[in-house]
Design an enzyme around this catalytic site. Structure first.
Site, mmCIF file in Angstrom:
data_model
loop_
_atom_site.group_PDB
_atom_site.id
_atom_site.type_symbol
_atom_site.label_atom_id
_atom_site.label_comp_id
_atom_site.label_asym_id
_atom_site.label_seq_id
_atom_site.Cartn_x
_atom_site.Cartn_y
_atom_site.Cartn_z
ATOM 1 N N LYS A 39 0.744 -1.356 0.142
ATOM 2 C CA LYS A 39 -0.289 0.190 -0.022
ATOM 3 C C LYS A 39 0.964 1.323 -0.006
ATOM 4 O O LYS A 39 0.789 2.235 -0.605
ATOM 5 C CB LYS A 39 -1.039 -0.095 1.187
ATOM 6 C CG LYS A 39 -1.901 0.910 1.010
ATOM 7 C CD LYS A 39 -1.534 2.356 1.821
ATOM 8 C CE LYS A 39 -2.618 3.401 1.914
ATOM 9 N NZ LYS A 39 -2.334 4.673 2.334
ATOM 10 N N ASP A 81 -5.728 4.792 -15.487
ATOM 11 C CA ASP A 81 -6.726 3.732 -14.678
ATOM 12 C C ASP A 81 -5.911 3.347 -13.635
ATOM 13 O O ASP A 81 -5.262 2.219 -13.846
ATOM 14 C CB ASP A 81 -7.338 2.688 -15.781
ATOM 15 C CG ASP A 81 -8.235 1.904 -15.225
ATOM 16 O OD1 ASP A 81 -8.324 1.865 -13.771
ATOM 17 O OD2 ASP A 81 -8.968 1.323 -15.786
ATOM 18 N N HIS A 118 5.767 11.726 10.724
ATOM 19 C CA HIS A 118 5.028 12.458 10.274
ATOM 20 C C HIS A 118 4.082 13.712 10.768
ATOM 21 O O HIS A 118 3.063 14.168 10.305
ATOM 22 C CB HIS A 118 3.749 11.771 9.509
ATOM 23 C CG HIS A 118 4.438 10.901 8.276
ATOM 24 N ND1 HIS A 118 3.668 9.731 7.853
ATOM 25 C CD2 HIS A 118 5.727 10.781 7.591
ATOM 26 C CE1 HIS A 118 4.592 9.085 6.720
ATOM 27 N NE2 HIS A 118 5.524 9.797 6.941
HETATM 28 C C1 MEV Z 1 0.611 4.458 4.901
HETATM 29 O O1 MEV Z 1 -0.218 5.336 3.977
HETATM 30 C C2 MEV Z 1 1.654 3.857 4.412
HETATM 31 C C3 MEV Z 1 2.380 2.915 5.256
HETATM 32 O O2 MEV Z 1 1.620 2.225 6.171
HETATM 33 C C4 MEV Z 1 3.244 1.924 4.532
HETATM 34 C C5 MEV Z 1 3.994 0.977 5.317
HETATM 35 O O3 MEV Z 1 3.822 0.639 6.378
HETATM 36 O O4 MEV Z 1 5.083 0.597 4.804
HETATM 37 C C6 MEV Z 1 3.401 3.762 6.217
#
Ligand code: MEV
Length: 437
Positions: A276, A292, A389
């Site tokens: 993700k 797409d 973050h």
């Molecule tokens: C958050 O959008 C993406 C993460 O969870 C990816 C990961 O855990 O490697 C920080």
């Protein structure tokens, strides 16, 4: 270190280093990009305002009731295969654009980043059931292959004139719960298009002919998004010393990154989140360029599961004093036709990127996915994602609580200093600051 590093000269002659870009206003950032691929005042106004006019939107899908905007950011600092790139991303999640640019800066100053898209071939499938003798049907189809490819190519003379066209046709006997099926694959070099139209048209011409030859029942005729004959690979290497963080040496951070990758590669629960994070770097570019993203998502996840277990699409290892990161993914994207041309915002974004070849776009996308993954894992193996973050999160919370502009910056600063980033605390700070004025 970043500011004092000598400006690199790349094969494009343009530098994607824009120190302090994040401190500028939106209008100033757009003007800065004039040194890159200059946009007209109308194009800039469109990006700042409504990038998709309602009448265009109304033609794109059904039952339109409006348009839906997203932030469009530009990740800077990318040097890929010795050429600098700006990487636009349409994305709602904080930190992604900044993280991509930070990883890109780290690599341009301490290593290198290369990528290669191996081909621009998309495949389509024809499904036949109830074929009385599958082995015999395969022989008949194979013998007619040259003729069938010729017929396919007659359907898209433009593609053939551009050097593309149908390249291969092969059969697979597929065991299913409903019995054996004969699946015919048609491989088409789609050049700079995504290729769905070209491939589907060819399939629908060949389908009835092939069903006749095989004496079977014709079912689906449709492109596959799993374009695993057109993989894109990207690779970075960096000196481990540049990864030093707090109490960890650079070597230790590199080893922790490798451990994090090994966890993802072995465990689908972790691989899902890991991948993700990779897609965080990819989807924003796909959306901004009118591609797409569901097709690419589906293909990348299917490819991640090709060994029978869902695994990481990236790999990391250490060689001497270097950390090596790699990615290998199927990217079904296009530069011509479809939404890339219909959506005025997407057309401006492609102009801004200065790319006209699908393969080059694939290379940029793969690099952004890999570097996004590096950024997320670097935060995870050092400060932790929340702390890493905190700054941007604080700015978001300040905005949700009702601050904007200078006030949001001040509220975010106070939240960060206090180490308590909550909506309620942000509201209190806003009230205090407002009452002082
Ligand atoms: C958050 O959008 C993406 C993460 O969870 C990816 C990961 O855990 O490697 C920080």
């Amino acid at each position: 270190m970043a500011e004092s590093h000598p400006k690199q000269v790349t094969s494009s002659g343009k530098s994607s280093r824009f120190p302090g870009f994040y401190k500028l206003s939106v209008a100033e950032r757009l003007d800065k990009l004039d040194a890159w691929h200059p946009l007209t005042p109308e194009e800039k106004a469109r990006l700042r305002g409504q990038s998709l006019p309602l009448d265009k939107a109304d033609m794109m899908i059904e039952n339109v009731v409006g348009t839906f905007a997203m932030p469009l950011g530009v990740a800077v600092n990318f040097t890929i295969n010795g050429k600098d790139y700006l990487v636009p991303m349409a994305i709602e999640e904080t930190s992604i654009v900044a993280a991509a640019g930070n990883s890109a800066q780290l690599i341009r100053e301490n290593g290198n980043l290369t990528a290669k898209c191996e081909a621009t071939v998309m495949e389509g499938q024809i499904q036949l059931t109830d074929v009385p003798d599958i082995a015999k049907a395969i022989n008949v189809i194979n013998e007619a292959k040259a003729r069938l490819l010729g017929i396919a190519n007659e359907q898209d003379r433009m593609l053939v004139s551009l050097g593309g066209g149908a390249r291969d046709l092969y059969c697979r006997k597929l065991e299913t719960e409903g019995g054996p099926m004969l699946i015919i694959h048609l491989a088409v070099d789609v050049r700079d298009a995504m290729g769905a139209n070209a491939v589907n048209t060819m399939l629908e011409t060949l389908g009835p002919l092939i069903a006749d030859m095989a004496k079977g029942d014709l079912h689906l005729q449709i492109i596959t998004n799993l374009c695993d004959k057109s993989l894109t690979r990207a690779r970075f290497e960096i000196n481990v010393d540049c990864l030093k963080w707090s109490k960890f040496t650079g070597k230790q951070v590199a080893e922790r990154l490798v451990r994090a990758y090994q966890f993802a590669d072995a465990d689908p629960y972790r691989a899902t989140t890991h991948n993700k994070g990779v897609m965080n770097g990819i989807d924003g570019i796909l959306i901004a360029t009118g591609n797409d993203w569901r097709a690419v998502e589906a293909a990348c996840h299917a490819y991640a599961a090709r060994t029978g277990r869902y695994r990481s699409v990236t790999r990391y290892h250490i060689e001497g004093d270097k950390l090596i990161g790699e990615i290998e993914i199927p990217l079904a994207v296009g530069m011509v036709g479809g939404v890339t041309k219909l959506h005025p915002g997407a057309a401006i974004v492609l102009k801004m990127m200065g790319i006209s070849k699908r393969a080059e776009l694939c290379e940029v996308i793969a690099c952004a996915g890999l570097l996004q993954n590096l950024a997320a894992m670097r935060a995870l193996v050092t400060a932790g994602i929340q702390k890493g973050h905190m700054g941007l999160h604080a700015r978001n919370v300040a905005c949700f609580a009702g601050a904007d502009g200078e006030l949001a910056v001040e509220v975010a600063k106070r939240l960060e200093e206090e180490g308590k980033v909550t909506f309620d605390r942000a509201r209190q700070i806003i009230e205090q600051l407002r009452s002082k004025k």
